[in-house]
Design an enzyme around this catalytic site. Structure first.
Site, short mmCIF file in Angstrom:
data_model
loop_
_atom_site.label_atom_id
_atom_site.label_comp_id
_atom_site.label_asym_id
_atom_site.label_seq_id
_atom_site.Cartn_x
_atom_site.Cartn_y
_atom_site.Cartn_z
N HIS A 1 7.57 -125.23 15.44
CA HIS A 1 7.37 -123.87 16.10
C HIS A 1 7.24 -122.72 15.08
CE1 HIS A 1 11.82 -123.35 17.25
NE2 HIS A 1 11.60 -123.01 16.05
N GLU B 1 6.06 -122.93 21.03
CA GLU B 1 6.54 -124.36 20.91
C GLU B 1 5.25 -125.10 20.70
OE1 GLU B 1 9.40 -125.21 20.26
OE2 GLU B 1 10.91 -124.07 21.34
N ASP C 1 10.65 -112.18 18.16
CA ASP C 1 11.17 -112.87 19.54
C ASP C 1 12.45 -112.28 19.90
OD1 ASP C 1 12.45 -114.36 17.50
OD2 ASP C 1 11.20 -116.13 17.89
N ASN D 1 10.32 -128.66 14.71
CA ASN D 1 9.11 -129.28 15.37
C ASN D 1 7.90 -128.38 15.24
OD1 ASN D 1 9.53 -126.89 16.55
ND2 ASN D 1 9.68 -127.47 18.87
#
Ligand code: F6R
Length: 250
Positions: A142, A147, A71, A140
């Site tokens: 991800h 996400e 990313d 979380n």
């Protein structure tokens, strides 16, 4: 579906880095022209330092390796000190003999994000796919910037960051202030990641324990993107004791 992920628990972060670098080294020694997938963030830093050491002291050569990064922040130039291109150049690429033109990091300032993402996918296909992709995990759940809620078949695309990811990346390790963190990023999709022949996810520290437990032992669900790796044929999580603390089976 839970249960397919192999979990290796190491005593500490240094153990995780040594194990991960050893797996990369074995791949590159058996296939010098390997295509490797890379991640940024705090977790892989020690692994990159260990790979640099193997290059320096044990002749591990990246001369024929191609790399793809997961990313990049949308809106940052590659020479911005918080860009993932800059991170990779300083943490790994400048310490080994990888050819700069064989390192692919998404361009956060591309004129057309969609074309940039398609070109990235095409380049992966043109080298025959990724042999081994290194991943981190967000608190979380991800993976890359996929996400919670990201579809299992998502491809490389422009995505929005959640408030929890913006907060995690502005806790002083990277950005100093949440206002400085770009709101969007280009990210390989979960489908893109799942096509790699081998996956290796690293996690260290207690902040990752709940996400690791959900990914390995929870349901296969986009609510925890890393759980969508459960049916991959070759997926290993390498974690330290703290990150393993929530697992029932360790
Ligand atoms: C970075 C990436 C992210 C990180 C994750 C964990 O390329 O893909 O998913 O792996 O946010 O970051 P750290 O390692 O900083 O806790």
């Amino acid at each position: 579906m839970a249960g397919n992920i192999e979990v290796i628990v190491c005593p500490d972060a240094q153990g995780v880095a040594r194990r991960a670098a050893g797996i990369f080294a074995a791949l590159i020694r058996s296939k010098p022209s390997a295509a490797i997938g890379l991640a940024t963030g705090s977790t892989p830093e020690q692994t990159y330092a260990e790979l640099a050491r193997l290059h320096r002291t044990e002749h591990l050569s990246f001369a024929k390796v191609t790399s793809f990064n997961l990313d990049e922040y949308w809106g940052l130039d590659g020479d911005h000190d918080q860009s993932y291109r800059h991170f990779m150049n300083t943490k790994l690429f400048s310490h080994v003999d990888i050819r700069p033109w064989n390192t692919r990091v998404l361009n956060g300032r591309a004129a057309n994000p969609q074309l940039e993402c398609q070109a990235f996918e095409t380049q992966i296909l043109s080298v025959g796919g990724v042999d081994l992709w290194l991943l981190g995990i967000g608190g979380n759940g991800h993976i890359a910037f996929n996400e919670p809620g990201s579809p299992v078949d998502s491809r490389t695309r422009l995505v929005s960051l959640t408030p929890s990811t913006i907060a995690a990346n502005s806790d002083g390790r990277f950005f100093k202030d949440p206002a400085e963190v770009p709101r969007c990023a280009l990210s390989a999709g979960i489908g893109t990641i799942r096509e790699a022949r081998q996956l290796m996810l690293l996690a260290t520290g207690s902040k990752k324990a709940a996400a690791i437990a959900a990914a390995v032992e929870g349901p296969f669900t986009p609510d925890c993107p890393a759980s969508l790796l459960q049916d991959h044929p070759s997926c290993t999580f390498i974690v330290d004791r703290e990150a393993a603390a929530g697992l029932r089976s360790h």
